[in-house]
Design an enzyme around this catalytic site. Structure first.
Site, PDB file in Angstrom:
ATOM      1  N   HIS A 187       0.924  -1.376  -0.182  1.00 52.63           N
ATOM      2  CA  HIS A 187       0.086  -0.170  -0.323  1.00 52.63           C
ATOM      3  C   HIS A 187       0.704   1.332  -0.067  1.00 52.63           C
ATOM      4  CE1 HIS A 187      -3.182  -2.181   1.495  1.00 52.63           C
ATOM      5  NE2 HIS A 187      -3.315  -2.868   0.713  1.00 52.63           N
ATOM      6  N   GLY A 230      -9.190  -2.516  -3.964  1.00 58.96           N
ATOM      7  CA  GLY A 230      -9.831  -2.861  -2.350  1.00 58.96           C
ATOM      8  C   GLY A 230      -9.494  -3.900  -1.869  1.00 58.96           C
TER       9      GLY A 230
END
Length: 373
Positions: free
Chosen positions: A171, A252
């Site tokens: 991330h 997601g």
């Protein structure tokens, strides 16, 4: 500043018909090479109606090592790889030039040398901008945006524009683009700490906007802040319509990947809402993948159609705005990391060597797609 040698490799230009391979994801998969023997049908009328058989495919470069970002200037293709190099391809010649950076580039997990964009005056200045992962003094991973310049045998960092962007093995976001307003935009992931995406004072989980000198522009939504929008999990792609509307792709949590239209100051909900959920003052995506995983990465517009490179989805997707759905318009080459358009062509970077794919011989590749007449 350290000088590094570079390697020059000469490659042949290959042109081939649709031979298709299976690959992998933003969160994982496996597959074996498989040949498609179906004959091509009638050519598609537009990219949004296309399928794999409707494209001519040309290999512009191969044997690329975890490529991440693609830029095109005149007849040269510039690609970063996560290990810290800028790969330049002109015709049949390929050069791998290292980026001499102020901190060691940490190629760990999803980190490394990620986003890269050429300056608007690159032809005269030889300058650009890069986003990379590094290790802070306390050992924590972080990311920074820097100005860079091409020299005779390497690219060199010339200035830190923004550092201490929270990072992690996953991330990190990492996409860089120059918007139609001339400002530099960067995507920052939540650094695997979801709560940071809801913190307006954190750079994590945000889309950031700055001048090309690293200053906070006038008109940013929060005073003295680079944050342009927030509430993002791991935004990966940025692209503008001809009228200036900004779209972003985002990974997601369990599928539920998103395409968002970005408005300054808006909160896109992570981790408060996901998928089809909604809540007051939180922006829902214009389309999301439900239980299917796209793992969307780089984005680009071909005329008025948004194209999205899919990692886990192993497809190039086109967004059908009227139907509010994503359609796979090209597949069979495994994981796709980035997409650019120009001169009637669609340029795609495969990403099967990133540790989550099933590389085939000569992976990874830079492909040029053109619709058959």
């Amino acid at each position: 500043m350290i000088n590094y040698p570079f390697r020059k490799i000469t490659i042949g230009l290959l042109i081939f018909g649709p031979a298709f391979l299976a690959g992998c994801s933003a969160e994982e998969d496996d597959g074996e090479p498989e040949e498609n023997t179906e004959e091509a049908g009638e050519a598609a009328g537009s990219v949004s109606e296309a399928s794999t058989e409707d494209w001519n495919v040309e290999v512009l470069a191969e044997n690329l090592d975890v490529p991440w970002s693609l830029n095109i200037h005149e007849d040269t293709y510039y690609m970063t790889n996560r290990g810290g190099d800028v790969i330049e391809v002109t015709g049949e010649e390929k050069e791998r030039l290292p980026l001499a950076a102020s901190d060691e580039i940490v190629n760990e997990g999803e980190g490394g040398l990620l986003g890269f964009v050429l300056a608007e005056d690159f032809a005269d200045s030889s300058k650009g901008y890069a986003y990379y992962t590094y290790r802070q003094n306390d050992g924590a991973l972080a990311n920074k945006v820097v100005a860079v310049e091409r020299e005779s045998s390497q690219w060199s960092e010339t200035e830190v524009l923004l550092d201490d962007i929270p990072g992690d093995r996953i991330h990190n976001g990492g996409r860089l683009e120059i918007g139609p307003d001339g400002y530099l935009y960067a995507t920052a992931g939540d650094s695997d700490e979801p709560s940071l995406a809801q913190d307006e004072d954190s750079l994590a989980g945000s889309i950031l906007r700055m001048t090309v000198d690293g200053e906070v522009p006038e008109g940013n939504p929060f005073e003295n802040s680079y944050v342009y929008s927030y509430g993002h999990r791991n935004p990966q792609g940025l692209a503008w319509t001809s009228t200036g509307k900004l779209y972003s792709s985002e990974h997601g949590p369990n599928a539920q990947d998103e395409i968002n239209v970005i408005e300054p100051g808006n909160n896109y909900g992570w981790p408060e809402i996901t998928g089809s959920e909604s809540a007051e003052d939180l922006d829902a995506p214009v389309v999301q993948s439900g239980s299917t995983t796209w793992a969307p990465s780089g984005t680009a517009f071909l005329e008025d159609t948004l194209l999205v490179a899919g990692l886990r989805g192993e497809s190039l997707y086109a967004y059908d705005e009227e139907a509010e759905e994503m359609n796979a318009v090209f597949e069979g080459e495994g994981r796709l990391r980035d997409v650019k358009t120009g001169d009637g062509g669609v340029y795609v970077l495969t990403n099967n060597t990133d540790g989550r794919g099933s590389p085939s011989e000569n992976d990874d590749q830079l492909l040029k797609l053109t619709l058959k007449e």
